[in-house]
Design a protein around this motif. Structure first.
Motif, PDB file in Angstrom:
ATOM      1  N   THR A 152       0.842  -1.196   0.000  1.00 38.53           N
ATOM      2  CA  THR A 152       0.000   0.000   0.000  1.00 38.53           C
ATOM      3  C   THR A 152       0.876   1.245   0.000  1.00 38.53           C
ATOM      4  N   LEU A 153       0.324   2.305  -0.504  1.00 37.43           N
ATOM      5  CA  LEU A 153       1.019   3.595  -0.493  1.00 37.43           C
ATOM      6  C   LEU A 153      -0.003   4.723  -0.574  1.00 37.43           C
ATOM      7  N   THR A 154       0.429   5.934  -0.278  1.00 39.88           N
ATOM      8  CA  THR A 154      -0.527   7.048  -0.269  1.00 39.88           C
ATOM      9  C   THR A 154      -0.959   7.367  -1.709  1.00 39.88           C
ATOM     10  N   LYS A 155      -2.062   8.096  -1.814  1.00 38.24           N
ATOM     11  CA  LYS A 155      -2.585   8.425  -3.151  1.00 38.24           C
ATOM     12  C   LYS A 155      -1.555   9.214  -3.954  1.00 38.24           C
ATOM     13  N   GLU A 156      -0.928  10.165  -3.273  1.00 32.05           N
ATOM     14  CA  GLU A 156       0.069  11.019  -3.942  1.00 32.05           C
ATOM     15  C   GLU A 156       1.225  10.157  -4.466  1.00 32.05           C
ATOM     16  N   ASN A 157       1.691   9.242  -3.619  1.00 32.61           N
ATOM     17  CA  ASN A 157       2.800   8.389  -4.023  1.00 32.61           C
ATOM     18  C   ASN A 157       2.373   7.417  -5.121  1.00 32.61           C
ATOM     19  N   TRP A 158       1.119   6.979  -5.055  1.00 32.78           N
ATOM     20  CA  TRP A 158       0.587   6.108  -6.112  1.00 32.78           C
ATOM     21  C   TRP A 158       0.635   6.842  -7.448  1.00 32.78           C
ATOM     22  N   HIS A 159       0.284   8.108  -7.430  1.00 33.63           N
ATOM     23  CA  HIS A 159       0.314   8.901  -8.659  1.00 33.63           C
ATOM     24  C   HIS A 159       1.737   8.931  -9.229  1.00 33.63           C
ATOM     25  N   ARG A 160       2.716   9.148  -8.345  1.00 34.95           N
ATOM     26  CA  ARG A 160       4.112   9.227  -8.798  1.00 34.95           C
ATOM     27  C   ARG A 160       4.589   7.875  -9.326  1.00 34.95           C
ATOM     28  N   ASP A 187      -8.909   6.548  12.578  1.00 35.40           N
ATOM     29  CA  ASP A 187      -8.165   7.373  13.519  1.00 35.40           C
ATOM     30  C   ASP A 187      -6.739   7.501  12.998  1.00 35.40           C
ATOM     31  N   THR A 188      -6.468   8.616  12.349  1.00 33.31           N
ATOM     32  CA  THR A 188      -5.153   8.759  11.711  1.00 33.31           C
ATOM     33  C   THR A 188      -4.043   8.952  12.736  1.00 33.31           C
ATOM     34  N   ASP A 189      -4.416   9.206  13.998  1.00 31.55           N
ATOM     35  CA  ASP A 189      -3.390   9.303  15.030  1.00 31.55           C
ATOM     36  C   ASP A 189      -2.751   7.945  15.305  1.00 31.55           C
ATOM     37  N   THR A 190      -3.560   6.897  15.170  1.00 29.92           N
ATOM     38  CA  THR A 190      -3.002   5.571  15.473  1.00 29.92           C
ATOM     39  C   THR A 190      -2.873   4.710  14.221  1.00 29.92           C
ATOM     40  N   ASP A 191      -3.721   4.928  13.259  1.00 32.82           N
ATOM     41  CA  ASP A 191      -3.715   4.051  12.097  1.00 32.82           C
ATOM     42  C   ASP A 191      -2.924   4.661  10.944  1.00 32.82           C
ATOM     43  N   MET A 192      -1.698   4.180  10.789  1.00 38.93           N
ATOM     44  CA  MET A 192      -0.827   4.707   9.733  1.00 38.93           C
ATOM     45  C   MET A 192      -1.302   4.280   8.340  1.00 38.93           C
ATOM     46  N   TRP A 193      -2.172   3.284   8.304  1.00 38.40           N
ATOM     47  CA  TRP A 193      -2.565   2.725   7.007  1.00 38.40           C
ATOM     48  C   TRP A 193      -3.791   3.417   6.418  1.00 38.40           C
ATOM     49  N   ALA A 194      -4.341   4.307   7.177  1.00 36.34           N
ATOM     50  CA  ALA A 194      -5.626   4.892   6.766  1.00 36.34           C
ATOM     51  C   ALA A 194      -5.549   5.542   5.385  1.00 36.34           C
ATOM     52  N   ASP A 195      -6.590   5.332   4.600  1.00 36.77           N
ATOM     53  CA  ASP A 195      -6.772   6.050   3.340  1.00 36.77           C
ATOM     54  C   ASP A 195      -5.626   5.861   2.331  1.00 36.77           C
ATOM     55  N   ASN A 196      -5.124   4.645   2.224  1.00 38.30           N
ATOM     56  CA  ASN A 196      -4.062   4.375   1.261  1.00 38.30           C
ATOM     57  C   ASN A 196      -4.582   3.633   0.039  1.00 38.30           C
ATOM     58  N   ARG A 221       4.598   0.476   1.358  1.00 41.40           N
ATOM     59  CA  ARG A 221       4.717  -0.536   2.414  1.00 41.40           C
ATOM     60  C   ARG A 221       4.455  -1.890   1.767  1.00 41.40           C
ATOM     61  N   VAL A 222       5.515  -2.603   1.585  1.00 43.22           N
ATOM     62  CA  VAL A 222       5.412  -3.879   0.868  1.00 43.22           C
ATOM     63  C   VAL A 222       4.942  -4.957   1.836  1.00 43.22           C
ATOM     64  N   VAL A 223       4.011  -5.774   1.373  1.00 45.03           N
ATOM     65  CA  VAL A 223       3.548  -6.899   2.186  1.00 45.03           C
ATOM     66  C   VAL A 223       4.242  -8.153   1.645  1.00 45.03           C
ATOM     67  N   GLN A 224       5.090  -8.736   2.496  1.00 43.98           N
ATOM     68  CA  GLN A 224       5.840  -9.932   2.075  1.00 43.98           C
ATOM     69  C   GLN A 224       5.025 -11.186   2.415  1.00 43.98           C
ATOM     70  N   PHE A 225       5.058 -12.160   1.524  1.00 38.08           N
ATOM     71  CA  PHE A 225       4.423 -13.458   1.824  1.00 38.08           C
ATOM     72  C   PHE A 225       5.499 -14.525   1.850  1.00 38.08           C
ATOM     73  N   ASP A 226       5.472 -15.365   2.908  1.00 35.07           N
ATOM     74  CA  ASP A 226       6.415 -16.475   2.845  1.00 35.07           C
ATOM     75  C   ASP A 226       5.699 -17.698   2.248  1.00 35.07           C
ATOM     76  N   LYS A 227       6.482 -18.717   2.022  1.00 32.81           N
ATOM     77  CA  LYS A 227       5.948 -19.878   1.283  1.00 32.81           C
ATOM     78  C   LYS A 227       4.755 -20.513   1.988  1.00 32.81           C
TER      79      LYS A 227
ATOM     80  N   LEU B 164       3.768  12.237   5.100  1.00 32.56           N
ATOM     81  CA  LEU B 164       4.965  12.237   5.944  1.00 32.56           C
ATOM     82  C   LEU B 164       5.055  10.957   6.772  1.00 32.56           C
ATOM     83  N   SER B 165       3.901  10.478   7.234  1.00 24.64           N
ATOM     84  CA  SER B 165       3.901   9.230   7.998  1.00 24.64           C
ATOM     85  C   SER B 165       4.457   8.094   7.146  1.00 24.64           C
ATOM     86  N   ALA B 166       4.051   8.115   5.871  1.00 26.70           N
ATOM     87  CA  ALA B 166       4.536   7.061   4.969  1.00 26.70           C
ATOM     88  C   ALA B 166       6.042   7.174   4.758  1.00 26.70           C
TER      89      ALA B 166
END
Lengths: 656, 380
Positions: A152-160, A187-196, A221-227, B164-166
């Motif tokens: 996952t990544l932010t919308k802005e970064n997705w655009h880039r 809750d963006t204070d605790t959830d870093m993944w919000a709105d990605n 933020r890459v999600v790795q999968f093991d075998k 920035l968090s990212a």
């Protein structure tokens, strides 16, 4: 009807006693702190003390507030803890530290679980996307040519990232996110993944290293999968189940602060009260100074409170010295003394009207009492109607209840509504109907000749009061020349009254009672000449009194003031005009409603026109009358005497 | 924007009038002749920054403090135009002045990891321009921040906060100056990423605000911001390729979303060209010559980079001057004036810097953004 007398005070004593002083100041909320070096600049100790700014307890309060906020339980309403000397910062910090550790642990757990949830969501979204095109998750465990990365990544970064893919050998695919529908509130204070944005990237194995760098640049933020995971989540249901399990754990984790508060409530409430009290005390002495073990606390305090505090210090704080600086001394030194208004409860609500214009400066007359009475009178005069007054009160109560109107303005409006009702009784008007009750005084529409002179008379009285206030304010400032010789001074007032009196008699029933024309002209010319030469006369009589304007400007300002007498007085015709206007508008509503009465269903149309018409009269005319009343207060009345520009007394309050 | 309101015309007239108060070429040359910073400060007394300079003690002028006060004076200049702006222009002006918030956040991040920036200076700045309110950041929360995460959490705009968090790896979330190994490359990259993310956010937002504006004034404002956007993109790619050894694709991921004349195709060609061949990609654009260096330039890297920075700034300066030369009225003149003012401050700072290093006036003139006609005449 007064600006409260204020002294500058400094308390000098040992820390424990100064804490007691601070507690008492907090209890009665009557102390505005200031820097001691300002207050004590004449004293020899000024050179030797160190001043401080800041509050160590802010950080502790923040931690405790965070706990209560996260627990979902309302923070306690603490009482003052009076045994302050026993509470040391280090002890309290240690106790708060325990809470902080609990919160940190909780936050870490929550963040880990949220990371895990995101991983589950990405995996599930990816599995579903694959199944749509007929692929199985396990088939990706060993792809010979193509490498796949999801994350996952932010919308802005997705655009880039997406744009970069146009110039680089990789294929980005946006995934349909799954599992977000359960999020009630992010809750963006605790959830870093919000709105990605969730993406899968396809690229050749040989490009892996470059791809990693690009992903690092766009902070994916890459999600790795093991075998083992490829096999474990072969089945979509298994992936769903895993997501649900993590979500339940998050639910449990979110309740941790609430459980912690419930288990330790008594102790936490005591801790909260102790830290809160210390925080408020430190806030009160945020500008304190220290000289060895001696603390110095300076600030502004109402005169009454000073007397009471002095008594308290003599009785209970024997080692503390209270130094008082009188207001007139501080004023001479050019210090800006804060303004605190003190008025009766009914009058107090009109302080907001005065404050809206500007707060009186210290030493200036507080016009709130006159504003309260005149505001109600003017409003009632222009908007006199029993029914409309009641509607105004009910409407205001409704708006206040819904939070659309502040309580201060609502109080003014409700009082104005009461006066509208009283004048409604005087005019005999109920929702514009003048036949229901007999007028106690007159009906505006039928007594134009009577109501017009009354409105002018009210204006003359009101403007005269304004000039009297100007004389009083000038005298308070020692500007005697201004008080006597200015157009808004004593001479101006006599000039105004003579002019008004002569005009009234000439226009009255017996013009023969008027002053002899020649005598009148001579007197008026003399008064006028005194005003013109007022500056010079002031300098002569009051030895070097400063005057605002130069000669030419002064002459013009006198002419301007004369014109103002005329225009300000004429301005009060609006009292009668709006009373007539009100009756006229109501008459129009009645006429319109009668016009529609004869069409089919006329009774209904009649009622509709009446209701809408009345609402328009109340809403539109009510607003206009409110503005006109403000105008009479601010322009005609305040313009005569008021300077304002005061700074409000801002004591440290118990409530943060 | 099609028809100008009274406010825009008044603001425009004020900008033109204030342009006349900028230091003339002769005055700037006279500054170059001063031997000490206090002498420079003395020369500047009576100018629009006087109210800020008066806070300095004459016998103990600290350079950092002086530069900071001059920077704040730009903010104060901007606020002068606020009453003349209509709702749309005011929004743009507020956004423009958000650069102060942006600098504050960047400085704060740097201070947290380097301890170079005094927190108190933020308080001072806000006292000096009391009518200015930080809009992007919660002032109290920022001033009390002790970790990078707390700095990020003090930001009010969610889009910037999440960006920035990212960019902040969890390993560095709670770092403060007490526990940082400044030399670690990954840590330096984190700071670099955070600062670039903030710049990207600001410039993208600024460009979004002007790109759809119509009429002469709108086109001019589009040009002012657009040229800045293009030069930023090109400059970032250039530095990423030449100094940080990033691949072309990586360099492209750094740039802004906004584009003016330099479209993605041009930027791609620019990124994929070898550093020495980059200039040729721009040969047919308005940016030709900016990245062109001769052999002598390449021998002295520091001088080459200074030259490049100077060319970029001169291009922005000439864009602002073109707005005034066009003679048209509108809010674009306010933005152009603020650019001229900013560059004047940067030139003054450069003069002070030169005094510190003992450069003569001809050497110093090379570092200035503006070309000093009076000095050229003198030399001829």
């Amino acid at each position: 009807m007064a600006v409260v007398g204020m002294n500058g005070v400094s308390f000098v004593g040992p820390r424990n006693e100064i804490e007691e002083v601070a507690l008492n100041c907090l209890r009665y909320e009557n102390f505005e702190p200031m820097k001691p070096d300002v207050m004590l600049e004449h004293y020899p100790l000024n050179q030797r003390f160190e001043t401080f700014k800041g509050n160590r307890y802010d950080a502790l309060m923040e931690k405790l507030d965070e706990l209560w906020k996260r627990s979902g339980v309302q923070a306690p309403n603490p009482k003052i803890v009076s045994r302050l000397p026993l509470l040391h910062f280090e002890d309290l910090a240690e106790r708060v530290g325990v809470v902080t550790r609990v919160m940190d642990e909780w936050r870490t757990n929550l963040a880990e679980l949220q990371d895990e949830r995101e991983k589950c969501r990405v995996r599930l979204s990816f599995i579903l996307a694959l199944s749509e095109i007929g692929y199985k998750f396990s088939e990706l465990s060993n792809t010979p040519y193509v490498a796949i990365t999801v994350g996952t990544l932010t919308k802005e970064n997705w655009h880039r990232l997406h744009e970069t893919s146009l110039a680089a050998p990789f294929l980005p695919i946006q995934l349909d996110p799954v599992g977000y529908e359960k999020d009630k509130e992010i809750d963006t204070d605790t959830d870093m993944w919000a709105d990605n944005v969730m993406v899968a990237l396809l690229y050749g194995h040989s490009y892996r290293e470059d791809m990693q760098k690009i992903l690092s640049s766009v902070h994916m933020r890459v999600v790795q999968f093991d075998k083992s995971e490829y096999e474990k989540y072969e089945n979509v249901d298994a992936a769903h189940y895993q997501l649900e399990t993590v979500e339940s754990e998050i639910e449990l984790c979110l309740n941790t602060p609430a459980r912690y508060v419930a288990d330790n409530r008594m102790e936490l409430e005591k801790l909260y009260a102790a830290v809160y009290t210390k925080q408020r005390v430190e806030s009160l002495w945020r500008y304190h100074a220290e000289m060895g073990d001696v603390y110095i606390l300076s600030g502004w305090m109402p005169v009454d409170a000073c007397l009471w505090m002095k008594k308290l210090i003599v009785e209970k704080m024997p080692k503390t010295m209270m130094i008082t600086e009188k207001d007139h001394v501080l004023q001479k030194e050019g210090r800006e003394i804060p303004t605190l208004l003190h008025n009766l409860p009914f009058i107090r609500r009109f302080q907001e009207i005065v404050r809206l214009y500007s707060l009186p400066s210290y030493g200036e007359l507080d016009p709130t009492f006159v504003v309260a009475l005149s505001f109600c009178f003017f409003f009632g005069f222009m908007f006199g109607d029993v029914g409309h007054g009641i509607a105004l009160i009910l409407g205001t109560m409704l708006l206040e209840k819904k939070g659309l109107m502040g309580s201060a303005i609502a109080s003014v409006m409700k009082t104005s509504g009461v006066f509208a009702m009283l004048f409604g009784l005087l005019y005999g008007s109920v929702f514009g109907n003048e036949e229901l009750i007999a007028p106690l005084w007159l009906s505006p529409m039928h007594s134009v000749d009577s109501i017009l002179p009354v409105s002018i008379g009210v204006g003359v009285a009101f403007l005269s009061l304004g000039i009297c206030f100007k004389i009083e304010n000038s005298a308070r400032r020692g500007e005697w020349g201004e008080a006597f010789f200015s157009p808004e001074g004593l001479i101006g007032l006599v000039f105004y009254w003579l002019a008004v009196g002569q005009t009234a008699v000439l226009m009255g029933s017996d013009p023969a009672d008027a002053l002899n024309q020649q005598f009148f002209t001579v007197v008026m010319a003399t008064l006028f000449a005194i005003m013109i030469f007022g500056n010079g006369v002031s300098k002569l009589l009051f030895h070097g009194e400063k005057v605002d304007d130069g000669g030419v400007v002064h002459v013009f300002s006198v002419f301007h003031a004369m014109l103002n007498f005329l225009s300000n007085t004429a301005s009060f015709v609006r009292l009668a005009a709006f009373a007539l206007n009100h009756a006229g508008l109501c008459g129009a509503v009645f006429m319109l409603s009668e016009m529609v009465e004869n069409v089919p269903g006329g009774k209904i149309y009649h009622a509709i026109v009446m209701v809408i018409g009345q609402l328009i009269v109340i809403g539109l005319e009510g607003m206009i009358v409110f503005i006109q009343t403000l105008r009479l207060e601010y322009y005609e009345f305040f313009g005569k005497f008021y300077r304002g520009g005061g700074r409000e007394f801002a004591p440290v309050l118990w409530k943060r | 924007m099609a028809s100008l309101g009274g406010g825009a015309i008044a603001g425009s007239a004020k900008a033109k009038a204030r342009r006349g108060t900028l230091l003339s070429s002769e005055e700037m040359t006279a500054l170059l002749e001063q031997k000490t910073v206090p002498e420079i400060v003395d020369r500047l007394r009576g100018r629009s920054f006087d109210v800020f300079l008066s806070r300095l003690s004459a016998d103990n002028i600290r350079r950092g403090e002086l530069e900071f006060l001059l920077d704040v004076s730009i903010l104060a200049e901007g606020l002068i135009f606020r009453p003349y702006a209509d709702a749309q222009d005011r929004k743009l002006l507020d956004l423009w002045l958000e650069s102060f918030d942006i600098d504050l956040i960047k400085n704060f991040i740097r201070s947290l990891v380097g301890g170079q920036f005094e927190h108190v200076s933020a308080d001072n700045a806000l006292e000096l321009v009391s009518e200015f309110k930080l809009t992007l950041v919660d002032q109290d929360r920022l001033l009390s921040a002790h970790s990078l995460r707390e700095v990020i959490m003090s930001i009010k705009k969610e889009s910037l906060r999440s960006a920035l968090s990212a960019a902040l790896p969890s390993a560095y979330e709670n770092l403060s100056s007490d526990d940082v190994d400044f030399d670690r490359a990954e840590f330096q990259k984190t700071i670099f990423d955070l600062v670039m993310t903030i710049d990207r956010f600001y410039l993208n937002a600024l460009y979004d605000a002007v790109k759809d504006m119509s009429g002469q004034a709108g086109r001019m404002m589009h040009m002012i911001v657009g040229v800045r956007v293009d030069l930023t993109n090109l400059y970032w790619i250039y530095r990423a390729r030449r100094f940080f050894g990033l691949s072309p694709e990586e360099a492209l991921t750094l740039i802004l979303r906004a584009r003016y004349h330099a479209d993605f195709d041009t930027l791609t060609k620019f990124a994929f060209a070898e550093p020495d061949a980059m200039a040729s990609v721009l040969a047919d654009t308005i940016y030709s010559g900016i990245f062109e260096f001769n052999e002598d330039d390449n021998k002295n890297v520091a001088l080459r980079e200074m030259k490049l920075e100077s060319r970029v700034s001169k291009m922005l300066l000439s864009t602002a001057e073109r707005v005034f030369i066009s003679g048209s009225d509108g809010f674009q003149n306010v933005l152009a004036y603020l650019i001229l003012k900013e560059f004047e401050i940067r030139d003054i700072t450069a003069v002070m810097e030169s005094v510190r290093y003992g450069f003569d006036k001809n050497q110093t003139a090379m570092f200035l953004i503006r070309t000093l006609s009076s000095l050229e005449k003198e030399m001829n």
